[in-house]
Design a protein around this motif. Sequence first.
Motif, PDB file in Angstrom:
ATOM      1  N   SER A 259     -31.540 -25.321   1.387  1.00 31.10           N
ATOM      2  CA  SER A 259     -30.290 -25.581   2.100  1.00 31.10           C
ATOM      3  C   SER A 259     -30.551 -25.981   3.548  1.00 31.10           C
ATOM      4  O   SER A 259     -29.815 -26.807   4.117  1.00 31.10           O
ATOM      5  CB  SER A 259     -29.399 -24.334   2.056  1.00 31.10           C
ATOM      6  OG  SER A 259     -28.948 -24.093   0.740  1.00 31.10           O
TER       7      SER A 259
ATOM      8  N   GLY B 225     -25.561 -31.592   8.429  1.00 27.26           N
ATOM      9  CA  GLY B 225     -24.887 -30.312   8.379  1.00 27.26           C
ATOM     10  C   GLY B 225     -23.749 -30.236   7.395  1.00 27.26           C
ATOM     11  O   GLY B 225     -23.005 -29.246   7.367  1.00 27.26           O
ATOM     12  N   ARG B 226     -23.638 -31.236   6.514  1.00 27.82           N
ATOM     13  CA  ARG B 226     -22.478 -31.252   5.603  1.00 27.82           C
ATOM     14  C   ARG B 226     -22.715 -30.397   4.370  1.00 27.82           C
ATOM     15  O   ARG B 226     -21.793 -29.683   3.933  1.00 27.82           O
ATOM     16  CB  ARG B 226     -22.181 -32.690   5.191  1.00 27.82           C
ATOM     17  CG  ARG B 226     -20.986 -32.787   4.239  1.00 27.82           C
ATOM     18  CD  ARG B 226     -20.653 -34.218   3.896  1.00 27.82           C
ATOM     19  NE  ARG B 226     -19.503 -34.271   2.985  1.00 27.82           N
ATOM     20  CZ  ARG B 226     -18.978 -35.411   2.500  1.00 27.82           C
ATOM     21  NH1 ARG B 226     -19.487 -36.580   2.863  1.00 27.82           N
ATOM     22  NH2 ARG B 226     -17.934 -35.347   1.680  1.00 27.82           N
ATOM     23  N   TYR B 227     -23.889 -30.446   3.767  1.00 25.42           N
ATOM     24  CA  TYR B 227     -24.115 -29.807   2.472  1.00 25.42           C
ATOM     25  C   TYR B 227     -25.141 -28.673   2.595  1.00 25.42           C
ATOM     26  O   TYR B 227     -26.072 -28.734   3.415  1.00 25.42           O
ATOM     27  CB  TYR B 227     -24.634 -30.812   1.436  1.00 25.42           C
ATOM     28  CG  TYR B 227     -23.659 -31.894   1.082  1.00 25.42           C
ATOM     29  CD1 TYR B 227     -22.497 -31.600   0.378  1.00 25.42           C
ATOM     30  CD2 TYR B 227     -23.901 -33.218   1.456  1.00 25.42           C
ATOM     31  CE1 TYR B 227     -21.607 -32.602   0.050  1.00 25.42           C
ATOM     32  CE2 TYR B 227     -23.014 -34.219   1.130  1.00 25.42           C
ATOM     33  CZ  TYR B 227     -21.862 -33.913   0.426  1.00 25.42           C
ATOM     34  OH  TYR B 227     -20.984 -34.895   0.115  1.00 25.42           O
ATOM     35  N   ARG B 228     -24.946 -27.696   1.750  1.00 31.13           N
ATOM     36  CA  ARG B 228     -25.968 -26.677   1.510  1.00 31.13           C
ATOM     37  C   ARG B 228     -25.810 -26.162   0.075  1.00 31.13           C
ATOM     38  O   ARG B 228     -24.732 -26.273  -0.523  1.00 31.13           O
ATOM     39  CB  ARG B 228     -25.873 -25.523   2.501  1.00 31.13           C
ATOM     40  CG  ARG B 228     -24.608 -24.701   2.453  1.00 31.13           C
ATOM     41  CD  ARG B 228     -24.587 -23.689   3.587  1.00 31.13           C
ATOM     42  NE  ARG B 228     -23.383 -22.890   3.599  1.00 31.13           N
ATOM     43  CZ  ARG B 228     -23.244 -21.724   2.975  1.00 31.13           C
ATOM     44  NH1 ARG B 228     -24.269 -21.245   2.258  1.00 31.13           N
ATOM     45  NH2 ARG B 228     -22.125 -21.042   3.031  1.00 31.13           N
TER      46      ARG B 228
ATOM     47  N   ARG C  49     -16.533 -25.870  -2.993  1.00 31.67           N
ATOM     48  CA  ARG C  49     -17.775 -25.701  -3.754  1.00 31.67           C
ATOM     49  C   ARG C  49     -17.767 -26.710  -4.891  1.00 31.67           C
ATOM     50  O   ARG C  49     -16.878 -26.700  -5.737  1.00 31.67           O
ATOM     51  CB  ARG C  49     -17.861 -24.277  -4.292  1.00 31.67           C
ATOM     52  CG  ARG C  49     -19.141 -23.966  -5.047  1.00 31.67           C
ATOM     53  CD  ARG C  49     -19.231 -22.489  -5.299  1.00 31.67           C
ATOM     54  NE  ARG C  49     -20.485 -22.110  -5.923  1.00 31.67           N
ATOM     55  CZ  ARG C  49     -20.994 -20.883  -5.880  1.00 31.67           C
ATOM     56  NH1 ARG C  49     -20.352 -19.922  -5.226  1.00 31.67           N
ATOM     57  NH2 ARG C  49     -22.144 -20.614  -6.469  1.00 31.67           N
TER      58      ARG C  49
ATOM     59  N   ALA D 160     -29.196 -29.461   4.894  1.00 32.11           N
ATOM     60  CA  ALA D 160     -28.273 -29.529   6.026  1.00 32.11           C
ATOM     61  C   ALA D 160     -28.761 -30.494   7.091  1.00 32.11           C
ATOM     62  O   ALA D 160     -27.982 -31.263   7.675  1.00 32.11           O
ATOM     63  CB  ALA D 160     -28.079 -28.131   6.621  1.00 32.11           C
TER      64      ALA D 160
ATOM     65  N   LEU E  35     -22.116 -26.698  -1.382  1.00 31.19           N
ATOM     66  CA  LEU E  35     -20.934 -26.393  -0.572  1.00 31.19           C
ATOM     67  C   LEU E  35     -20.733 -27.528   0.421  1.00 31.19           C
ATOM     68  O   LEU E  35     -21.626 -27.817   1.240  1.00 31.19           O
ATOM     69  CB  LEU E  35     -21.121 -25.064   0.166  1.00 31.19           C
ATOM     70  CG  LEU E  35     -19.968 -24.664   1.096  1.00 31.19           C
ATOM     71  CD1 LEU E  35     -18.691 -24.440   0.287  1.00 31.19           C
ATOM     72  CD2 LEU E  35     -20.322 -23.401   1.874  1.00 31.19           C
ATOM     73  N   ASP E  36     -19.594 -28.176   0.342  1.00 33.98           N
ATOM     74  CA  ASP E  36     -19.235 -29.275   1.257  1.00 33.98           C
ATOM     75  C   ASP E  36     -18.558 -28.650   2.473  1.00 33.98           C
ATOM     76  O   ASP E  36     -17.424 -28.172   2.396  1.00 33.98           O
ATOM     77  CB  ASP E  36     -18.307 -30.253   0.538  1.00 33.98           C
ATOM     78  CG  ASP E  36     -18.096 -31.528   1.333  1.00 33.98           C
ATOM     79  OD1 ASP E  36     -18.411 -31.522   2.537  1.00 33.98           O
ATOM     80  OD2 ASP E  36     -17.612 -32.517   0.733  1.00 33.98           O
ATOM     81  N   GLU E  37     -19.281 -28.613   3.631  1.00 35.66           N
ATOM     82  CA  GLU E  37     -18.735 -28.008   4.836  1.00 35.66           C
ATOM     83  C   GLU E  37     -17.553 -28.804   5.386  1.00 35.66           C
ATOM     84  O   GLU E  37     -16.743 -28.260   6.147  1.00 35.66           O
ATOM     85  CB  GLU E  37     -19.836 -27.899   5.908  1.00 35.66           C
ATOM     86  CG  GLU E  37     -20.994 -27.000   5.534  1.00 35.66           C
ATOM     87  CD  GLU E  37     -20.607 -25.534   5.537  1.00 35.66           C
ATOM     88  OE1 GLU E  37     -19.482 -25.215   5.963  1.00 35.66           O
ATOM     89  OE2 GLU E  37     -21.431 -24.703   5.081  1.00 35.66           O
ATOM     90  N   TYR E  38     -17.460 -30.093   5.026  1.00 38.44           N
ATOM     91  CA  TYR E  38     -16.332 -30.887   5.526  1.00 38.44           C
ATOM     92  C   TYR E  38     -15.016 -30.422   4.905  1.00 38.44           C
ATOM     93  O   TYR E  38     -13.978 -30.426   5.553  1.00 38.44           O
ATOM     94  CB  TYR E  38     -16.547 -32.356   5.212  1.00 38.44           C
ATOM     95  CG  TYR E  38     -17.628 -33.022   6.042  1.00 38.44           C
ATOM     96  CD1 TYR E  38     -18.362 -32.285   6.992  1.00 38.44           C
ATOM     97  CD2 TYR E  38     -17.918 -34.380   5.907  1.00 38.44           C
ATOM     98  CE1 TYR E  38     -19.360 -32.876   7.741  1.00 38.44           C
ATOM     99  CE2 TYR E  38     -18.906 -34.981   6.666  1.00 38.44           C
ATOM    100  CZ  TYR E  38     -19.628 -34.229   7.580  1.00 38.44           C
ATOM    101  OH  TYR E  38     -20.594 -34.836   8.305  1.00 38.44           O
TER     102      TYR E  38
ATOM    103  N   GLY F  18     -14.969 -27.492   2.750  1.00 40.13           N
ATOM    104  CA  GLY F  18     -15.033 -26.081   2.398  1.00 40.13           C
ATOM    105  C   GLY F  18     -15.008 -25.838   0.910  1.00 40.13           C
ATOM    106  O   GLY F  18     -14.884 -24.691   0.470  1.00 40.13           O
TER     107      GLY F  18
END
Length: 986
Positions: free
Chosen positions: A847, A856-859, A887, A851, A880-883, A885
């Motif tokens: 991850s 920094g978008r995916y982990r 899964r 990232a 997990l798509d941080e943009y 939120g």
Amino acid sequence: MRVHRLTVSAFGPFADRVEVDFDDVGRDGLFLLWGPTGAGKTTLLDAVVFALYGTVPGARGEEKRLRSDHAGEAVRTEVECEVTLGGERLLVTRRPEQQRPKRRGTGWTTEQARLTVQRLTDGGWEPVSTRIDEGSEHLRTRLGLSAEQFCQVVLLPQGDFARFLRAEPDDRQRLLRTLFDVGRFARVETWLDEQRRAARAELDELRVRASTVLARVAQVADVEVPEELAPELVGAAEPAHAAGWVRQVGAEAAERLARQEEAATRAAAAVAQADAELARAREEEARHVRRDRARADLARLQAEAADLRPLRAALEAGTRAEPVRDVLEAAGRAAQEAETAEAALSAAQRSWAEVAADRPADTVLSRTLRDEAAELRTLLPEVDRAAVLEREVTAAVREIAGLTAECERGARSAAEWPARLAALESAVAAAAEAAAALPGATATAEQAHAALVAARDAAATTDQLVARRAAALRAREEWLDDRETWHDLRARRLDGMAAELAAQLTDGAPCPVCGGTEHPAPAAAEGSPVTRADEDAARARADEREAHHLELQRSLQEGERELAVLLARAGELPPAGHEQTVAAATAAARELRERAQGLDAARRELVQRSAERDAAATALAEQREQLVTRQAHRTAAERALVEVRDRLAAARGDDRDLTARIRRLTAEAERCEAVVDAEAAELRARTAAERARRLAAERVAGAGFPDLLSAGDALLDRSRAAALERRVTEHDQQWSVATAVLAEPELADLPPRADLAALTGACQGATAAREAAVAELAAAGSCLASLTGLTAELTTVELELEERRAVADQVTGLADLVNGRGANTLRMRLQAFVLAARLEQVAEVASRRLADMSGGRYRFLHSDALGRHGARGGLGLDVLDEYTGARRPTKTLSGGESFMASLALALGLADVVTAESGGVQIDTLFVDEGFGTLDPRALDAVMTVLDELRRGGRTVGVISHVEELRTRIPSRLEVVAGREGSRLAS
């Protein structure tokens, strides 16, 4: 693990020898292995795997076609890889099994696989192993990775990780099992399952034992099992409350035993009474039988008396004729011998008539024939002598021809010896000259090597002295500091001595200085007090520092003296100059040694050849002397042979040969002698027959017989006479026995006969009744004993069954848990649970890189949810798509995102596998393909991650056919494909 150099020959698409220097091409830490599709980029990575493990990854290794189809017949398929493993630099050379042309004749032969491992030392490459099993084990222990782990950790094949990214849990589990050793957990699962089956089997066995015990109770007691216990016969229920029924059956068996004992006693008394009555009846019957048999025998003997009278008369006449048996037999033999002698005389006369030639047969003629034959026998040795002389003449002719040829060959060989000996003498002189110069050259080489060793040791000692001087200087400074600290503490203690004494004063005790018992104003310490222990400790530290300083100083002085000695030995030349001097002196000494090694052999050969020349000359003279001798011997033998043949011809006469004449004369003499002997024997036999006849007539008349014929008829054969006498004697004895039996008193007045059959039947009936009673008694006793043992056995089985049922339930629950059954709600096997923990570590490590590459978008997120349709879970992987939120499944990533995720996953998995394998240091990595799906921004992020991988001296190789990477990575290696095979661009 660092790869330095790779060389392949006739491997894959490379027809010729290709060498790759990874230290040179990867000097910047990042290089590109570029080329069109199918050129052979991945083949170079396959060669690295083949050199280290003897196989190639993936489906390419299944066909076992490593040899290049473009290579010539004389080129062998071979891979040579120089690699550092565990701090050891190794050179690995491996060849696969391959076909090559036969060295003799036509056709092909199979060349076996080979593996050579060498280690780099100060003296160069030294062998470690030339055996495949031993060399492979050496590499495996230093690599710390299996072939599958190496391919995933070092080569990073992006295609495999892209499939791993989107795979189902079962497929993902298969890959993880090749990378992580979960064999011990699989063995735990298997062991627990085996224990479960064993516990159930033992429980079933105990149930069968309980059912068997009840069945045996019913069989022994001859009863039926109660209906409530019937399931016990098949082991369908617990054997509860069965002991009461068994005890009841035992009580009934005891009552039956008592009844049978009374019946057996009554039957025994009845048998005893019947036996006594039957015995008395049998004794009376025996006396009746004896009297009847004696009467019958006497009647029979009276009837036979008339038939025995002629036999008694013949026996009496034979007894009178027996004394003249010898003279009768002698007269018969003499008459027969006279007839035989007369027949022999007639036969001898007929045989003599065939060769007599009107000559009478007498003793004089037979002696004359014998003398002539004896005289001819004296000439038989001359026949053998003639044959011997004939063989000697033939052998002499053959030997003379052979000796003549050998003399000619010896003369030709003697003419060649001077030139051969001269050449050997020249070789001996050259080798002796080299042997004389060898000690000086050897001493020079040894001196040069000693100087080289001294120069190297001087360089090493110089470096050591620098460190020793620095250590000695530090030790001196530490000693001076500790000594100054000790002096300072000593001064402070002396200044505060009054305060130290005052601290020891007590009220009423005298002062050790003034003796007063009152202490109105004791001294006080200024600052922290210093005790004697503080001073002693500081002094001890200073002494230790001083001793350490002196020890280092002595070591420094010894090193300087050693350096001076080494510099004196080494001289003024640097080590490189000494190496050249050693090489030149060693080569000169080696050349002289090789030339001088043949001196002893050359001298021995010269001596041997001289001896052979002398021996050849001696042999030639002996052969010539033998030739003259054999010629003279042949002449003498031929002359003696003529003389013997003339003498034998005169003695032979008209017969075929001398032996035939001797046989004829001997046969005539024997026939003549046979007639003379037969006439004398016939006269003696006739006279003896007449004398025996007169003697027999006189003896027969004296015995009361009228003539010889009557006496001969009266003679009985000895066996017949013995039989007649035996028959008469037996008749007389039987008459006496029968008369005596009838006269016995107990046979005089006998009562009527008893009914023996009725008494016997009554006795047998009583006996049968007794045996039946005894059998019933034994059966009742055996039944009671068996029931007693079965009762105890049933109690034991009930207790053991309860214990086994508890153990089986516990083992079954644990086995179901580790195999994903029962209380295991996740349906995860033990090994899948361990792999899920490893996958969670991989997701955490990967991850961080994902990232970085995705801004920094995916982990990654690990999931232990069940699969589709309730399939086993624990190995799920999401992002997990941080943009947003959200899964998301990994299958929803785009092509470029999938590449970044696969690369991050590959790097993370490599880190975890490396840590799992004992922290193996990986200094060389290869990333294979996938860059064509990235946009410029994503490519920049990926390149940033690859740059980070170079930290710590690591070398990263990128394998790709993407054109843009050629501008981004300046250090590259290009593979060019052609019709004659692939090659590396220059």
